[in-house]
Enzyme design. Structure first.
Site, mmCIF file in Angstrom:
data_model
loop_
_atom_site.group_PDB
_atom_site.id
_atom_site.type_symbol
_atom_site.label_atom_id
_atom_site.label_comp_id
_atom_site.label_asym_id
_atom_site.label_seq_id
_atom_site.Cartn_x
_atom_site.Cartn_y
_atom_site.Cartn_z
ATOM 1 N N GLU A 177 1.071 -1.515 0.098
ATOM 2 C CA GLU A 177 0.012 -0.094 -0.040
ATOM 3 C C GLU A 177 0.759 1.381 0.180
ATOM 4 O O GLU A 177 0.446 1.898 0.816
ATOM 5 C CB GLU A 177 -0.677 0.032 0.946
ATOM 6 C CG GLU A 177 -1.810 -1.107 1.160
ATOM 7 C CD GLU A 177 -2.932 -0.813 2.002
ATOM 8 O OE1 GLU A 177 -2.987 -0.129 3.133
ATOM 9 O OE2 GLU A 177 -4.038 -2.178 2.574
ATOM 10 N N GLU A 371 -5.087 -8.462 1.508
ATOM 11 C CA GLU A 371 -5.899 -8.196 2.221
ATOM 12 C C GLU A 371 -7.621 -7.852 1.489
ATOM 13 O O GLU A 371 -7.557 -7.348 1.293
ATOM 14 C CB GLU A 371 -5.561 -7.392 2.914
ATOM 15 C CG GLU A 371 -3.723 -7.073 3.484
ATOM 16 C CD GLU A 371 -3.363 -5.873 4.282
ATOM 17 O OE1 GLU A 371 -4.564 -5.050 4.527
ATOM 18 O OE2 GLU A 371 -2.106 -5.723 4.203
#
Length: 463
Positions: A177, A371
């Site tokens: 991320e 995720e």
């Protein structure tokens, strides 16, 4: 992103995932390891931020966290009990290179050596993330991700780590991320290092992507079989799709949340509508000749982290969000959806939309949901944690993944966030995402109902 599903994903009586579909769970080093000052580890930017009063909930820190550094064998036994086939974890840069850029600390790599061996002995494939936000503080003191050198130091970390673990680890992820690292870390200040400087955020964005490319090259040179990067992606919808201004607002946010990270890696160029923001904030010169060729080093797998959809509208005078530097005139109205314990709107159709869009816009790149999960207010009652809301969340999102596969998305696996309750960044220990409940006072682990439910999903390879 244009919706490709109705609001509710239909739930047939049984869904089976493709043969070889990879099931697992994910964690991150600073969130679970603890042992913050052991075996040569030096402070990271999150150690520093957690010591700044008021920056983290109740001044919590990852000093002890889940004590995974000492309890990893027990944690691997829990993974085995759940039937996990893949375990995604990150290495702590300050353990492996305590001064950020210099010699390797053998004791730091020893821990990951032991962990990998324990996983393999349990029949669990390790998936290593090189950078999940715990930058050595010494590098932040030298500019952090605003400094071009940090990208090269990530490449060095990749080379050192695969040299030690590459004979047993097949799948590698360079970054987790980078949107959070750049825009939450350097623009909004919600994440470490807690800076609020839009120019720094755009410099960091480019250097993170350059670091990805350099790390990918180092991993290839080290014999990596599968190289990936993981992005947090979402469907960005205009409140009124018939309003050109709302559509423009959605495109702006989509550019900063999704395309600024995807296009350089998968197309070798920044989106044309995003480059003016680099220029506006004085970061265009950071993009040097040859950088995009490095950033576009081929990958084998794209990791998708998905938590919530986004809804935007154009509004004169709106200040925008600091986490989207340059988003003045854009408003984020309430979505009118159920929310998790993080107050994040729940809409599983957004995950299907993201996966289908990726397969359409970037064909030929295999995908993995690296995720997906939800926080709720979990209560331990005896030996049980009943969490029906989390089960419903997982079930809805797995149906959405299956729907995307039916529509042609090449999705290779699903990793639940998270294996266990942990240090949830600025929320400290106030939010619980885990399949496994952790009593932080005693370090006792208890399988939640969702863990037992997920174990059955894995056994059945479906719902």
């Amino acid at each position: 992103m244009t919706s490709v599903l109705p609001q509710e994903v239909a739930a047939p009586s049984r869904l089976t995932f493709p043969p070889g579909f990879r099931w697992g769970a994910a964690t991150a080093s600073y969130q679970i390891e603890g042992a913050a000052a052991e075996d040569g580890r030096t402070p990271s930017i999150w150690d520093t931020m957690s010591r700044q009063p008021g920056r983290v909930f109740r001044n919590h820190s990852g000093d002890v966290a889940c004590d995974h550094y000492h309890r990893y064998r027990d944690d691997v036994r829990l993974m085995s009990e759940l039937g996990l086939g893949t375990y995604r974890f990150s290495v702590a840069w300050p353990r492996i290179k305590p001064d950020g850029s210099g010699p390797v600390n053998p004791r730091g790599l020893d821990f990951y050596d032991r962990l990998v061996d324990e996983l393999l002995a349990a029949g669990i494939a390790p998936m290593v993330t090189l950078y999940h936000w715990d930058l050595p503080q010494v590098l932040e003191d030298q500019g952090g991700w605003t400094a071009r050198d940090t990208a090269y130091y990530l490449g060095d970390l990749a080379a050192a780590t695969i040299a030690r673990l590459g004979d047993r680890v097949a799948t590698w992820t360079t970054l987790n991320e980078p949107w959070c690292s750049a825009f939450l870390g350097y623009a909004s200040g919600d994440h470490a290092p807690g800076r609020r400087e839009p120019q720094a955020a755009y410099l960091a964005a480019h250097h993170l992507l350059l670091g990805h490319g350099l790390a990918a090259q180092a991993l290839r040179a080290g014999g990596a079989r599968e190289v990936s990067i993981t992005h947090v992606l979402t469907r960005v919808s205009p409140q009124n799709p018939h309003d050109a201004h709302d559509r423009d607002a959605a495109r702006l946010v989509d550019g900063l949340q999704n395309r600024i990270w995807l296009d350089p890696v998968l197309r070798g160029q920044y989106p044309a509508d995003v480059l003016p923001l680099f220029e506006r904030f004085g970061a265009l010169d950071a993009i040097r000749d040859g950088d995009l060729d490095v950033i576009a080093t081929p990958i084998d797998l794209l990791g998708v982290n998905y938590y919530q959809p986004a809804l935007v509208r154009a509004k004169v005078g709106a200040v925008g969000q600091a986490s989207y530097p340059g988003s003045e005139g854009v408003d984020f109205p309430p979505q009118g959806l159920p929310v998790t314990g993080m107050d994040w709107p729940i809409d599983a159709t957004g995950l299907s939309d993201v996966l289908v869009r990726l397969s359409r816009d970037y064909p030929g790149t295999p995908l993995m949901v690296t995720e997906n999960g939800s926080a709720y207010h979990d209560l331990l009652e005896g030996d049980r944690v009943a969490d029906p809301e989390r089960i419903a969340y997982f079930a809805g999102h797995l149906r959405a993944v299956h729907h995307a596969v039916e529509r042609g998305a090449d999705v290779r696996g699903y990793l639940a966030w998270s294996l266990m309750d942990n240090f949830e960044w600025a929320y400290g220990y106030g939010k619980r995402f885990g399949l496994v409940y952790v009593d932080y006072d005693t370090q006792r682990r208890v399988l939640k109902d969702s863990a037992r439910w997920y174990a059955q999903v894995i056994r059945d390879n479906g719902l």
